[in-house]
Design an enzyme around this catalytic site. Structure first.
Site, PDB file in Angstrom:
ATOM      1  N   GLU A  97      -8.086  -4.576  -0.476  1.00 29.51           N
ATOM      2  CA  GLU A  97      -8.510  -5.080  -1.301  1.00 29.51           C
ATOM      3  C   GLU A  97      -8.701  -6.641  -1.239  1.00 29.51           C
ATOM      4  O   GLU A  97      -9.405  -7.257  -2.214  1.00 29.51           O
ATOM      5  CB  GLU A  97      -7.638  -4.738  -2.386  1.00 29.51           C
ATOM      6  CG  GLU A  97      -7.587  -3.786  -3.080  1.00 29.51           C
ATOM      7  CD  GLU A  97      -8.419  -2.664  -2.940  1.00 29.51           C
ATOM      8  OE1 GLU A  97     -10.006  -2.826  -3.394  1.00 29.51           O
ATOM      9  OE2 GLU A  97      -8.935  -1.904  -3.749  1.00 29.51           O
TER      10      GLU A  97
ATOM     11  N   HIS B  69       1.347  -1.399   0.140  1.00 27.09           N
ATOM     12  CA  HIS B  69      -0.194   0.264  -0.092  1.00 27.09           C
ATOM     13  C   HIS B  69       1.178   1.171  -0.021  1.00 27.09           C
ATOM     14  O   HIS B  69       2.257   0.898   0.537  1.00 27.09           O
ATOM     15  CB  HIS B  69      -0.877   0.344   1.055  1.00 27.09           C
ATOM     16  CG  HIS B  69      -2.078   0.827   0.807  1.00 27.09           C
ATOM     17  ND1 HIS B  69      -2.240   2.643   1.634  1.00 27.09           N
ATOM     18  CD2 HIS B  69      -2.974   0.487   0.836  1.00 27.09           C
ATOM     19  CE1 HIS B  69      -3.320   3.025   1.279  1.00 27.09           C
ATOM     20  NE2 HIS B  69      -4.029   1.747   0.442  1.00 27.09           N
TER      21      HIS B  69
END
Ligand code: COA
Length: 391
Positions: A332, A277
Site C-alpha cells: 500500500e 502485513h
C-alpha cells in the site's frame, strides 16, 4: 386528477429473537473444526498466484512478481493468468462502453462512490452481453477491457464532461488515463501505473477472489462474479489503505518532521499506514517492485521525496519498537506513491485497484469453472434447536 395512494397496512411486529441461545461447548461439530473467517481452511486449488509470506515471495504461475514488473506489461500478465502462456507481446486496450451503461452512469448521483459506479457498470454490461457457461478467456478479456472505460466515463460524467472514446492505439493502462483526463500519458507515467496494475492483478484466495469463485461455482456468469467481487473489495477491511498512506504523509508535512511525527503517532498507539502485513513477514515483494518503478520516475514530485524519507524513518523506528516482529513496508505504501504520482485522486484509489484485480478475478473464474464444484460450506448452528410455536 391524482388519487391518494392507499395507506399501507401496518407491518406486523417482527418476532423477537429467541432469548435463549445454546452455548457452544467447543469449536467442533461432529468432530469437524469450526474456523471463523475460514482462516486456515483450504477451500480451493489454484495454479495462479502463490503468496509466500514467510519468505516475502509472490509469483504468478511460477514467475516472480519482480521479473513480471521488470519485463512484462499488465496485458502480458493478464494473458499469462488466463491462458498459462507467457507472451510479452500480448496486448489489451480499453473497450467500448455500451449505451445502456452510459445511460445508467448518467443517472447515478455524482456523489456515488467510484466503486459503486464500477460495480453498477459491470452489472449493466453483463445484462448487455451473451455470457454463456462456461466462461471463456474471451469473456475475461472483454470485461477487463470494458471496466477502465466505464470507470473513466463515470468520473467525467460526474464532472459534467462527456466520456472519451477508446483510442485503439493505446494500451489498456494508457487508454484508461487518456479517457480519464483527455491527455495521453507520457511513457514514465504509463509505465508506473502499468507496474501498479501488475502487482495488483492477483493475490491468492483473498475475500473478493473467493466471492468471485463462490458466484462462479453456481454456474452464474463472469459479470455477476466480478460485480460480486467488486462488492467484496469495497469493504474497508479488503480494499487496502493507500489513501490513508497519502493522508499520513500529508500530516507529516515535511522531511524534518518525519521522525517526530512518527514517534508521536506510535506513542499515541496509532498504526503506521503502509507497514506490517498479516501474511508477509518480510519486505512485501510488491513494494520492492513498485519502489524501483517510483525511483525510476524522471520527475519526482516533492511528495514522493517525502514519502521515501517517511519510509526510511518508519522502518528504523518500527524495528526499534518491535525488534522481534518484522514490520516492513507493504504494497500500500508504494501503491499510494504510484497512484498519487500519476495524478489520481485518493477517491479513485479503490476503484483503480479493482480494475487491476480484474485479471486475477477473471482468471479465478476460469479456473473455478474448469473443475467446478458448488461451494456450499456448513454453518455451526448455535440457535434454539427445536421448540413448539407459542399458542
Ligand atoms: N504500525 C504500528 N504498529 C504496528 C503496525 C503498524 N503498521 N502493524 C503492526 N503493528 C504492531 C501491532 O499493533 C502489534 O503490536 P502489539 O503487540 O503491541 O499490540 C504488533 O505490531 C504485531 O502486529 P501483527 O500481529 O504483526 O499485525 P497484524 O497481523 O494484526 O496486522 C496489519 C497486520 C496489516 C493489519 C497491520 O500491520 C496494520 O494495521 N498495518 C497498517 C495498515 C496497513 O498498512 N494496511 C495495509 C495492509 S496491505
Amino acid at each position: 386528477m391524482t388519487t391518494k395512494p392507499p395507506t399501507p397496512p401496518t407491518p406486523p411486529t417482527p418476532p423477537s429473537p429467541p432469548a435463549e441461545v445454546t452455548k457452544p461447548l467447543d469449536h467442533t461439530v461432529d468432530g469437524r473444526p469450526y474456523s471463523p473467517g475460514l482462516e486456515g481452511v483450504l477451500a480451493a486449488e489454484t495454479s495462479l498466484g502463490l503468496v509466500d509470506g514467510a519468505n516475502g515471495r509472490l509469483m504468478y504461475r511460477g514467475y516472480r512478481i519482480g521479473d513480471l514488473v521488470a519485463h512484462g506489461s499488465y496485458a502480458s500478465v493478464a494473458n499469462l493468468l488466463w491462458t498459462g502462456e507467457w507472451d510479452p507481446k500480448a496486448r489489451l486496450t480499453t473497450g467500448r462502453v455500451p449505451s445502456a451503461v452510459i445511460s445508467t452512469l448518467r443517472a447515478l448521483p455524482r456523489t456515488a462512490k467510484p466503486m459503486d459506479a464500477l460495480r453498477t457498470a459491470v452489472s449493466v454490461w453483463g445484462a448487455t452481453q451473451v455470457l454463456d457457461w462456461p466462461p471463456t478467456a474471451i469473456q475475461a478479456r472483454a470485461l477487463t477491457e470494458f471496466s477502465p472505460s466505464a470507470l473513466a466515463a463515470f468520473i467525467r460524467l460526474r464532472e459534467d464532461l462527456e466520456p472519451i472514446d477508446p483510442d485503439p492505439k493505446l494500451d489498456i493502462v494508457s487508454g484508461f488515463l487518456y479517457q480519464l483526463t483527455g491527455v495521453r500519458p507520457d511513457r514514465a507515467t504509463a509505465r508506473a501505473l502499468d507496474a501498479y496494475f501488475i502487482v495488483g492483478a492477483e493475490h491468492g484466495l483473498n475475500a473478493s477472489t473467493f466471492a468471485a469463485r463462490v458466484i462462479t461455482s453456481t454456474r452464474s456468469d463472469i459479470a455477476s462474479a466480478v460485480a460480486g467481487a467488486i462488492g467484496a473489495m469495497k469493504g474497508p477491511l479488503h480494499g487496502g489503505a493507500p489513501s490513508e498512506v497519502v493522508e499520513q504523509i500529508h500530516k507529516v508535512g515535511s522531511p524534518e518532521h518525519a521522525e517526530e511525527w512518527i514517534r508521536d503517532a506510535l506513542a499515541r498507539g496509532e498504526r503506521l499506514m503502509g507497514f506490517g502485513h498479516r501474511v508477509y513477514r518480510a519486505y512485501d515483494p510488491r513494494a520492492t517492485a513498485l519502489r524501483k518503478v517510483v525511483e525510476a520516475m524522471p520527475a519526482r514530485p516533492d511528495w514522493l521525496e517525502l514519502a521515501i524519507k517517511v519510509e526510511d524513518v518508519a522502518l528504523r523506528v518500527l524495528e526499534e519498537k518491535y525488534p522481534d516482529r518484522p514490520l516492513k513496508t507493504n504494497v500500500e505504501f508504494y501503491a499510494a506513491a504510484v497512484l498519487q504520482g500519476v495524478g489520481l485522486t485518493p477517491d479513485l484509489f479503490p476503484a483503480t485497484f479493482a480494475l487491476a484485480r480484474h485479471a486475477g478475478w477473471t482468471a479465478h473464474v476460469l479456473e473455478q469453472a474448469s473443475a467446478n464444484r458448488l461451494i456450499r460450506p456448513d454453518a455451526r448452528f448455535i440457535g434454539v434447536e427445536e421448540r413448539d410455536l407459542p399458542t
